[in-house]
Write an enzyme that holds these catalytic residues in place. Structure first.
Site, PDB file in Angstrom:
ATOM      1  N   ARG A 164      -3.963  13.999 -11.955  1.00  0.00           N
ATOM      2  CA  ARG A 164      -4.064  12.641 -11.941  1.00  0.00           C
ATOM      3  C   ARG A 164      -2.961  12.095 -12.652  1.00  0.00           C
ATOM      4  O   ARG A 164      -2.369  10.831 -12.292  1.00  0.00           O
ATOM      5  CB  ARG A 164      -5.223  12.135 -12.327  1.00  0.00           C
ATOM      6  CG  ARG A 164      -5.392  10.630 -12.335  1.00  0.00           C
ATOM      7  CD  ARG A 164      -6.704  10.115 -12.057  1.00  0.00           C
ATOM      8  NE  ARG A 164      -7.541  10.601 -12.969  1.00  0.00           N
ATOM      9  CZ  ARG A 164      -8.288  10.260 -14.191  1.00  0.00           C
ATOM     10  NH1 ARG A 164      -7.407   9.296 -14.727  1.00  0.00           N
ATOM     11  NH2 ARG A 164      -9.136  11.050 -14.653  1.00  0.00           N
ATOM     12  N   TYR A 206       1.615  -8.641   3.679  1.00  0.00           N
ATOM     13  CA  TYR A 206       0.582  -7.650   4.415  1.00  0.00           C
ATOM     14  C   TYR A 206      -0.820  -8.179   4.245  1.00  0.00           C
ATOM     15  O   TYR A 206      -1.040  -8.671   3.197  1.00  0.00           O
ATOM     16  CB  TYR A 206       1.070  -6.263   3.945  1.00  0.00           C
ATOM     17  CG  TYR A 206      -0.041  -5.423   4.308  1.00  0.00           C
ATOM     18  CD1 TYR A 206      -0.405  -5.065   5.751  1.00  0.00           C
ATOM     19  CD2 TYR A 206      -0.766  -4.726   3.326  1.00  0.00           C
ATOM     20  CE1 TYR A 206      -1.211  -4.399   6.291  1.00  0.00           C
ATOM     21  CE2 TYR A 206      -1.713  -3.804   3.908  1.00  0.00           C
ATOM     22  CZ  TYR A 206      -1.952  -3.479   5.384  1.00  0.00           C
ATOM     23  OH  TYR A 206      -3.109  -2.723   5.886  1.00  0.00           O
ATOM     24  N   ASP A 266       7.604  -6.203  -2.890  1.00  0.00           N
ATOM     25  CA  ASP A 266       7.266  -5.167  -1.698  1.00  0.00           C
ATOM     26  C   ASP A 266       8.563  -4.900  -1.040  1.00  0.00           C
ATOM     27  O   ASP A 266       8.931  -5.631   0.106  1.00  0.00           O
ATOM     28  CB  ASP A 266       5.910  -5.484  -0.912  1.00  0.00           C
ATOM     29  CG  ASP A 266       5.465  -4.422  -0.132  1.00  0.00           C
ATOM     30  OD1 ASP A 266       6.281  -3.615   0.369  1.00  0.00           O
ATOM     31  OD2 ASP A 266       4.588  -4.455   0.200  1.00  0.00           O
ATOM     32  N   LYS A 300       5.096   4.433   5.652  1.00  0.00           N
ATOM     33  CA  LYS A 300       5.977   3.848   6.390  1.00  0.00           C
ATOM     34  C   LYS A 300       7.264   4.450   6.433  1.00  0.00           C
ATOM     35  O   LYS A 300       7.422   5.723   6.694  1.00  0.00           O
ATOM     36  CB  LYS A 300       6.050   2.265   6.300  1.00  0.00           C
ATOM     37  CG  LYS A 300       4.895   1.612   5.777  1.00  0.00           C
ATOM     38  CD  LYS A 300       3.994   1.663   7.290  1.00  0.00           C
ATOM     39  CE  LYS A 300       2.830   0.782   7.126  1.00  0.00           C
ATOM     40  NZ  LYS A 300       1.696   1.153   6.180  1.00  0.00           N
TER      41      LYS A 300
HETATM   42  C1  LIG Z   1       4.444  -4.531   3.789  1.00  0.00           C
HETATM   43  C2  LIG Z   1       3.291  -3.263   3.419  1.00  0.00           C
HETATM   44  N1  LIG Z   1       3.065  -3.197   2.217  1.00  0.00           N
HETATM   45  C3  LIG Z   1       1.975  -2.535   1.872  1.00  0.00           C
HETATM   46  C4  LIG Z   1       1.228  -2.049   2.880  1.00  0.00           C
HETATM   47  C5  LIG Z   1       0.051  -1.242   2.558  1.00  0.00           C
HETATM   48  O1  LIG Z   1       0.236   0.190   2.558  1.00  0.00           O
HETATM   49  P1  LIG Z   1      -0.822   1.385   2.759  1.00  0.00           P
HETATM   50  O2  LIG Z   1      -1.086   1.293   4.241  1.00  0.00           O
HETATM   51  O3  LIG Z   1       0.222   2.570   2.519  1.00  0.00           O
HETATM   52  O4  LIG Z   1      -1.894   1.260   1.907  1.00  0.00           O
HETATM   53  C6  LIG Z   1       1.611  -2.436   4.223  1.00  0.00           C
HETATM   54  C7  LIG Z   1       0.748  -1.501   5.216  1.00  0.00           C
HETATM   55  O5  LIG Z   1       0.935  -1.688   6.556  1.00  0.00           O
HETATM   56  C8  LIG Z   1       2.520  -2.919   4.403  1.00  0.00           C
HETATM   57  O6  LIG Z   1       2.884  -3.111   5.628  1.00  0.00           O
END
Ligand SMILES: Cc1ncc(COP(=O)(O)O)c(C=O)c1O
Length: 398
Positions: free
Chosen positions: A59, A112, A186, A211
């Protein structure tokens, strides 16, 4: 002998050699272990006290995750990085490690869907005051941010609107108001190849590595990158004590493999997306195309100074939500699925899928509606993708 500082493109292929891989295998092994043996109690105590390096328990880290964390740190120009089980793991650990009851978060309206839900519903239930603004509007940022603001949060290229806030300006305003305010960005849509928010003044970068960083649609993963001090808190409190959202060894191995081709994948995603966005702009059934590479993008000036390339994400509006749905139900090559950044082109409907956490009014305020379709442009032939969208629109318009 001369020494050379290799570029991130090179470093994300090779990684550092620390002697963590004792047999010298070309690929870092998958350390499929929960725990690590100590030579004696003194060594165990020294590792827990942080007086000696070395692994304790998975962890808290393992060689497989260390290698991939170092690579993402190069990409972001960060001192330190930590891997998480998902992007949401990275986001929740990085925000809740610092925010407490009575604190104030200023966040962009377009995020998101699950990040929006965390900020709109969960954090206020812990007594954290959250205000949503358009961070592209610098007057609105000045109005919202004060010495009482503890964190500002937005996305480099916003999901799903593709708007691009000016990171340097937002960070400057936030830090002038409160030097301890943390600016969190992000960077999922851009990746560190297209934008390095930390170099522009942000304090923490978060990623869904599900992604582009992994790029093959077979892993859920996340990262946060920052200064060693902030990462100490994110890892030591956010990950270790609060969320426990740890990346597994198999997933770390796969992200490590995906990173080796990130540079060429991003080039092809961007080339394809540009060609497709230009074709979509000419289609009379599409009322508006949102792509960072188009001259018509509202934030073209910010994009010019801030992004090195445009990425593979496009959104577009059609006249009605019914037409959007019909069109998506008629694609033959694109896959109707959420997520993004994969080799396959993915198409989805934010209003009823990734952003169904927004009410219709919240969507309107954030700048999108149920007429919006989101396309994650893959690595196929661009003309095949254009053909598919055109034929799907033909079918939907009958
Ligand atoms: C811009 C963005 N940030 C964070 C996330 C969350 O990521 P995860 O699905 O890996 O938890 C996503 C998911 O689509 C996203 O598009």
């Amino acid at each position: 002998m001369s020494k050379r500082e290799f570029s991130p493109d090179t470093k994300i292929i090779h990684g550092e050699k620390h002697g963590m891989n004792p047999y010298g295998s070309l690929q870092m092994p998958i350390f499929q272990t929960s725990t690590f043996e100590f030579e004696n109690t003194a060594q165990g105590a020294a590792r827990f006290a942080g007086k000696e390096g070395g692994y304790i328990y998975s962890r808290l880290g393992s060689p497989t995750t260390t290698q991939v964390e170092e690579k993402v740190a190069y990409l972001e120009g960060a001192e330190a990085c930590c891997a998480f089980a998902s992007g949401m793991g990275a986001i929740s650990s990085s925000t809740t490690a610092f925010l407490k009851a009575g604190d104030r978060l200023v966040a962009d309206k377009a995020l998101y869907g699950c990040t929006f839900s965390l900020f709109c519903h969960k954090l206020p239930s812990y007594g954290i005051d959250v205000e949503f603004i358009d961070t592209r509007d610098l007057e609105a940022v000045k109005k919202a941010v004060s010495k009482k603001t503890d964190m500002v949060y937005f996305e480099t290229i916003a999901n799903p609107t593709m708007k691009v806030p000016d990171i340097e300006e937002v960070a400057r305003i936030a830090h002038e108001a409160n030097k301890d305010c943390l600016v969190v960005v992000d960077n999922t849509f851009a990746t560190g190849l297209i934008c390095k928010p930390l170099e522009l003044g942000a304090d923490i970068v978060v990623h869904s590595a599900t992604k582009y960083l992994n790029g093959h649609g077979d892993v859920i993963a996340g990262f946060a990158a920052s200064s060693a001090e902030l990462m100490g808190t994110i890892k030591g409190i956010g990950l270790k004590d609060l969320t426990g959202s740890v990346l597994g060894a198999q997933e770390a191995f796969l992200v490590n493999r995906g990173l080796k081709t990130l540079t060429i994948r991003m080039q092809k995603h961007s080339e394809n997306a540009m060609k497709i966005a230009e074709a979509l702009e000419k289609d009379p059934r599409i009322t508006k195309v949102y792509y960072t590479g188009l001259a018509s993008h509202e934030d073209a000036a910010t994009i010019k100074k801030q992004l090195k390339g445009y990425g593979g994400m496009i959104s577009f509006d059609v006249e009605t939500p019914e037409l959007a749905e019909k069109m998506m139900n008629n694609v033959k090559l694109c896959t109707l699925a959420v997520s993004l950044g994969d080799a396959e082109t993915l198409i989805q409907h934010p209003g009823s899928m990734t952003h169904s956490t927004y009410t219709d009014e919240e969507m309107e305020q954030a700048g999108f509606s149920k007429c919006l379709v989101r396309l994650s442009v893959g690595l196929e032939d661009a003309d095949d993708i254009i053909w598919d969208i055109t034929q799907a629109l033909d079918e939907a318009s009958k």
